[in-house]
Design an enzyme around this catalytic site. Structure first.
Site, mmCIF file in Angstrom:
data_model
loop_
_atom_site.group_PDB
_atom_site.id
_atom_site.type_symbol
_atom_site.label_atom_id
_atom_site.label_comp_id
_atom_site.label_asym_id
_atom_site.label_seq_id
_atom_site.Cartn_x
_atom_site.Cartn_y
_atom_site.Cartn_z
ATOM 1 N N TYR A 12 0.821 -1.212 0.000
ATOM 2 C CA TYR A 12 0.000 0.000 0.000
ATOM 3 C C TYR A 12 0.855 1.261 0.000
ATOM 4 O O TYR A 12 0.421 2.310 -0.484
ATOM 5 C CB TYR A 12 -0.927 0.004 1.224
ATOM 6 C CG TYR A 12 -2.089 -0.941 1.070
ATOM 7 C CD1 TYR A 12 -3.259 -0.531 0.438
ATOM 8 C CD2 TYR A 12 -2.018 -2.243 1.535
ATOM 9 C CE1 TYR A 12 -4.324 -1.386 0.276
ATOM 10 C CE2 TYR A 12 -3.088 -3.119 1.382
ATOM 11 C CZ TYR A 12 -4.242 -2.684 0.754
ATOM 12 O OH TYR A 12 -5.300 -3.542 0.598
ATOM 13 N N GLU A 159 6.119 8.313 4.930
ATOM 14 C CA GLU A 159 4.980 8.447 4.030
ATOM 15 C C GLU A 159 3.784 9.004 4.785
ATOM 16 O O GLU A 159 3.446 8.521 5.854
ATOM 17 C CB GLU A 159 4.643 7.063 3.461
ATOM 18 C CG GLU A 159 3.693 7.114 2.311
ATOM 19 C CD GLU A 159 4.141 8.154 1.299
ATOM 20 O OE1 GLU A 159 5.076 7.872 0.557
ATOM 21 O OE2 GLU A 159 3.560 9.275 1.263
ATOM 22 N N GLU A 163 -4.889 6.075 2.796
ATOM 23 C CA GLU A 163 -5.517 5.199 1.798
ATOM 24 C C GLU A 163 -6.852 5.802 1.369
ATOM 25 O O GLU A 163 -7.545 6.441 2.152
ATOM 26 C CB GLU A 163 -5.683 3.798 2.375
ATOM 27 C CG GLU A 163 -4.339 3.103 2.472
ATOM 28 C CD GLU A 163 -4.412 1.758 3.167
ATOM 29 O OE1 GLU A 163 -5.425 1.052 3.022
ATOM 30 O OE2 GLU A 163 -3.449 1.431 3.870
ATOM 31 N N LYS A 218 6.809 11.186 11.998
ATOM 32 C CA LYS A 218 5.797 10.300 11.404
ATOM 33 C C LYS A 218 4.932 9.684 12.502
ATOM 34 O O LYS A 218 3.693 9.704 12.435
ATOM 35 C CB LYS A 218 6.508 9.214 10.584
ATOM 36 C CG LYS A 218 5.649 8.048 10.172
ATOM 37 C CD LYS A 218 4.610 8.429 9.137
ATOM 38 C CE LYS A 218 3.645 7.307 8.957
ATOM 39 N NZ LYS A 218 3.192 7.030 7.662
ATOM 40 N N ALA A 266 -16.795 11.750 14.593
ATOM 41 C CA ALA A 266 -16.956 10.606 15.493
ATOM 42 C C ALA A 266 -17.213 9.361 14.651
ATOM 43 O O ALA A 266 -17.739 9.442 13.543
ATOM 44 C CB ALA A 266 -18.124 10.857 16.430
ATOM 45 N N CYS A 274 -1.860 2.014 10.283
ATOM 46 C CA CYS A 274 -0.889 2.924 10.912
ATOM 47 C C CYS A 274 -1.211 3.389 12.323
ATOM 48 O O CYS A 274 -0.353 3.328 13.192
ATOM 49 C CB CYS A 274 -0.708 4.154 10.033
ATOM 50 S SG CYS A 274 0.343 3.826 8.626
HETATM 51 C C1 UDX Z 1 -3.239 7.501 8.193
HETATM 52 C C2 UDX Z 1 -2.725 8.946 8.105
HETATM 53 O O1 UDX Z 1 -3.834 9.816 7.820
HETATM 54 C C3 UDX Z 1 -1.663 9.057 7.027
HETATM 55 O O2 UDX Z 1 -1.123 10.370 7.011
HETATM 56 C C4 UDX Z 1 -0.554 8.054 7.340
HETATM 57 O O3 UDX Z 1 0.434 8.073 6.341
HETATM 58 C C5 UDX Z 1 -1.114 6.647 7.446
HETATM 59 O O4 UDX Z 1 -2.158 6.618 8.425
HETATM 60 P P1 UDX Z 1 -4.940 5.980 6.796
HETATM 61 O O5 UDX Z 1 -4.832 5.051 7.959
HETATM 62 O O6 UDX Z 1 -4.737 5.447 5.435
HETATM 63 O O7 UDX Z 1 -3.875 7.181 6.964
HETATM 64 O O8 UDX Z 1 -6.372 6.685 6.810
HETATM 65 P P2 UDX Z 1 -7.041 7.889 7.644
HETATM 66 O O9 UDX Z 1 -7.809 8.709 6.688
HETATM 67 O O10 UDX Z 1 -6.066 8.602 8.494
HETATM 68 O O11 UDX Z 1 -8.099 7.128 8.560
HETATM 69 C C6 UDX Z 1 -7.724 6.285 9.636
HETATM 70 C C7 UDX Z 1 -8.960 5.840 10.402
HETATM 71 O O12 UDX Z 1 -9.537 6.908 11.135
HETATM 72 C C8 UDX Z 1 -10.076 5.286 9.512
HETATM 73 O O13 UDX Z 1 -10.628 4.134 10.109
HETATM 74 C C9 UDX Z 1 -11.073 6.422 9.455
HETATM 75 O O14 UDX Z 1 -12.381 5.971 9.203
HETATM 76 C C10 UDX Z 1 -10.935 6.980 10.863
HETATM 77 N N1 UDX Z 1 -11.349 8.390 10.993
HETATM 78 C C11 UDX Z 1 -10.709 9.370 10.284
HETATM 79 C C12 UDX Z 1 -12.382 8.724 11.863
HETATM 80 O O15 UDX Z 1 -12.968 7.865 12.519
HETATM 81 N N2 UDX Z 1 -12.738 10.042 11.997
HETATM 82 C C13 UDX Z 1 -12.098 11.036 11.308
HETATM 83 O O16 UDX Z 1 -12.473 12.212 11.500
HETATM 84 C C14 UDX Z 1 -11.065 10.688 10.421
HETATM 85 P P1 ADP Z 2 2.480 -1.344 3.639
HETATM 86 O O1 ADP Z 2 1.055 -0.964 3.955
HETATM 87 O O2 ADP Z 2 3.447 -0.842 4.702
HETATM 88 O O3 ADP Z 2 2.907 -0.977 2.271
HETATM 89 P P2 ADP Z 2 2.144 -4.110 2.805
HETATM 90 O O4 ADP Z 2 2.021 -5.330 3.653
HETATM 91 O O5 ADP Z 2 0.998 -3.685 1.966
HETATM 92 O O6 ADP Z 2 2.581 -2.932 3.807
HETATM 93 O O7 ADP Z 2 3.405 -4.251 1.826
HETATM 94 C C1 ADP Z 2 4.677 -4.648 2.197
HETATM 95 C C2 ADP Z 2 5.242 -5.524 1.070
HETATM 96 O O8 ADP Z 2 6.641 -5.741 1.314
HETATM 97 C C3 ADP Z 2 4.626 -6.921 0.985
HETATM 98 O O9 ADP Z 2 4.040 -7.092 -0.302
HETATM 99 C C4 ADP Z 2 5.811 -7.883 1.207
HETATM 100 O O10 ADP Z 2 5.736 -9.043 0.406
HETATM 101 C C5 ADP Z 2 6.994 -7.011 0.794
HETATM 102 N N1 ADP Z 2 8.294 -7.417 1.350
HETATM 103 C C6 ADP Z 2 8.585 -7.845 2.600
HETATM 104 N N2 ADP Z 2 9.907 -8.090 2.727
HETATM 105 C C7 ADP Z 2 10.486 -7.791 1.523
HETATM 106 C C8 ADP Z 2 11.831 -7.817 1.008
HETATM 107 N N3 ADP Z 2 12.856 -8.191 1.767
HETATM 108 N N4 ADP Z 2 12.038 -7.484 -0.291
HETATM 109 C C9 ADP Z 2 11.000 -7.094 -1.073
HETATM 110 N N5 ADP Z 2 9.713 -7.038 -0.643
HETATM 111 C C10 ADP Z 2 9.452 -7.383 0.634
#
Ligand code: UDX
Ligand code: ADP
Length: 462
Positions: A12, A159, A163, A218, A266, A274
């Site tokens: 991702y 990052e 998503e 981060k 909410a 994350c």
């Molecule tokens: C998060 C951070 O936003 C991003 O910057 C970081 O790189 C990765 O983690 P992500 O987890 O992909 O991103 O989605 P985000 O939009 O942050 O939502 C996280 C969760 O919080 C979701 O379950 C969302 O539904 C929830 N959420 C978000 C709430 O419940 N209320 C809000 O107001 C906002």
């Molecule tokens: P993220 O949300 O942090 O990107 P994911 O689980 O979606 O996490 O992706 C991590 C990817 O890294 C997986 O597809 C996994 O197969 C790959 N991976 C793990 N170890 C290695 C490695 N040593 N070399 C290349 N790819 C790897």
């Protein structure tokens, strides 16, 4: 000459990030590698392994031009000047720090691979979310294994994409952080990476700082975002008990420019790969630094999130006359948020598990999550295959899921849930037909007029 880039990990984070780099920098060759052949095959096909609005177009434009997907990790490492490490860093399940610390086995093994096969100097970039000072371990591994004439410089470039909005977040980032050691070589490496981003990111948004600040920023950003959600969710419990309306409270607070309106919605609880992981990392770090009060402070954000999920489950059971045994509960949405097929830490998993444990038959509908993933997620919460077969059905449409159900529980805020034909749905449900809105997305007045018994997070029943 433009640097060549390799990305270890086609998940991702690595996939969308490096696809956008390739898209924005046609001169830069970008090779994204993974050990997982099926994942790479999918990246090379018309059916990408992750659903992300806008991603298909970006990949289509760059793939085969300057964007490549491969399992030939060693070759890609060797050809590259810059190597992004974007592998998974899940929370440890056992051993020291289990349940809190990040499992850095994948980061370590990717780093060792770089050290083992590199025949020229490399800039190695931490992209995965990692605990503060991970770069130190990576540097130790690389330096202990470096051979004559080969240099490894480490950068932290966390990052911030979310998503569902990853492509626009990457195209127009609020900021790009690049952390390095405060040495001449470190600053030179920082400048090389900055030159890649400067192809499309305004200079003032590319922020350089020391390595440890970048790593901690981060974790800190995610902890602060999650804390806002736990704060509004804590207030939602007070709203339900007092007659205040959490949407109104959130609106009123968000109008204060010092607070701002974002991340104050909410919900049934935050999910995603994350927030929980990063906060638990922060808790572990604080404890390791002998700062128990700081650890407890951040831990409470996760505890509140768990409380919100269990509070909502209990509300469903209570409303259905204190038992849901053998009742049919339609679960609308399984992803952790809309516009993604990702289910990691999704509140829906906890809710579905709770409903099954209470003896309900659940029928799940999600537009992007496929059945095998749901089965894996529920198995991980301890649901046996027999229980799954007996209690869980996956529906192709929300109408099928609700047919004959006693209740609908909205777990994910998919836009399509706002425009369903609820009159049609109501007609096919058991009466009284209950609807629990865990995302505050539906028009409750309209639903009540149809005949639904409606309960919403952060609102008391009127
Ligand atoms: C998060 C951070 O936003 C991003 O910057 C970081 O790189 C990765 O983690 P992500 O987890 O992909 O991103 O989605 P985000 O939009 O942050 O939502 C996280 C969760 O919080 C979701 O379950 C969302 O539904 C929830 N959420 C978000 C709430 O419940 N209320 C809000 O107001 C906002
Ligand atoms: P993220 O949300 O942090 O990107 P994911 O689980 O979606 O996490 O992706 C991590 C990817 O890294 C997986 O597809 C996994 O197969 C790959 N991976 C793990 N170890 C290695 C490695 N040593 N070399 C290349 N790819 C790897």
């Amino acid at each position: 000459m433009a640097p060549k880039i390799c990305c270890l990990g086609a998940g991702y984070v690595g996939g969308p990030t490096c696809a956008v780099i390739a898209y924005k920098c046609p001169d830069v060759q970008v090779t994204i590698c993974d050990l997982n052949q099926a994942r790479i095959d999918a990246w090379n096909s018309d059916h990408l392994p992750i659903f992300e609005p806008g991603l298909d177009d970006v990949v289509k434009a760059a793939r085969g031009r300057n964007l490549f997907f491969t399992t030939e990790v060693d070759r890609a490492i060797n050809e590259a000047d810059l190597i992004f490490v974007s592998v998974n860093t899940p929370t440890k399940k056992s051993g020291m720090g289990a349940g809190f610390a990040a499992d850095l086995a994948y980061v370590e093994s990717a780093t060792r691979r770089i050290a083992a096969v590199a025949t020229s100097s490399k800039i190695v970039i931490e992209k995965s979310t990692v605990p503060c000072r991970t770069a130190e371990s990576m540097r130790a591994i690389l330096e202990a294994n470096s051979r004559d004439g080969i240099r490894f410089d480490i950068l932290s470039n966390p990052e911030f994409l979310a998503e569902g909005t990853a492509i626009s977040d990457l195209m127009k980032p609020d900021r790009v952080l690049i952390g390095s050691l405060e040495t001449d070589e470190g600053r030179k490496a920082q400048a090389t990476l900055a030159s890649v981003y400067s192809n499309w990111v305004p200079k003032e948004k590319i922020i350089t700082m020391n390595l440890w600040s970048s790593e901690l920023s981060k974790l800190a950003a995610n902890a602060i975002l999650a804390q806002r959600i736990s704060s509004i969710n804590a207030l939602s419990a007070i709203c339900e008990a007092t007659g205040a309306d959490v949407d109104e409270v959130s609106y009123a607070c968000g109008l204060d420019t010092r607070i701002g309106p974002k991340f104050l919605k909410a919900s049934v609880g935050f999910g995603g790969s994350c927030f929980q992981k990063d906060i638990l990392n922060l808790v572990y770090l604080s404890e390791s630094l002998h700062l128990p009060e700081v650890a407890a402070y951040w831990h409470q954000v996760v505890i509140m999130n768990e409380y919100q999920k269990s509070r909502f489950s209990q509300r469903v059971v209570k409303r259905l006359f204190n038992t849901i045994t053998n009742k049919k509960v339609a679960v609308f949405g399984f992803a952790f948020k809309k516009d993604t097929g990702d289910t990691r830490e999704s509140a829906a998993i906890t809710l579905a598990n709770n409903f099954i444990k209470e003896g309900a038959n659940i029928c799940i509908y999600d537009p992007k999550v496929e059945e095998p993933q749901i089965a894996i997620d529920l198995a991980e919460t301890g649901i046996s295959t027999a229980e799954y077969q007996k209690r869980v059905t996956i529906s192709k449409t929300p109408y099928d899921a609700a047919n004959g159900a006693d209740a609908i529980v909205i777990c994910t805020e998919w836009d399509e849930f706002k425009t369903l034909d609820y009159e049609k749905i109501y007609a096919t449900m058991n009466k009284p037909a209950c609807l629990f809105d865990g995302r505050l997305i539906l028009d409750t007045k309209k639903l009540r007029a149809i005949g639904f018994q409606v309960e919403v997070i952060g609102k008391s029943v009127v």
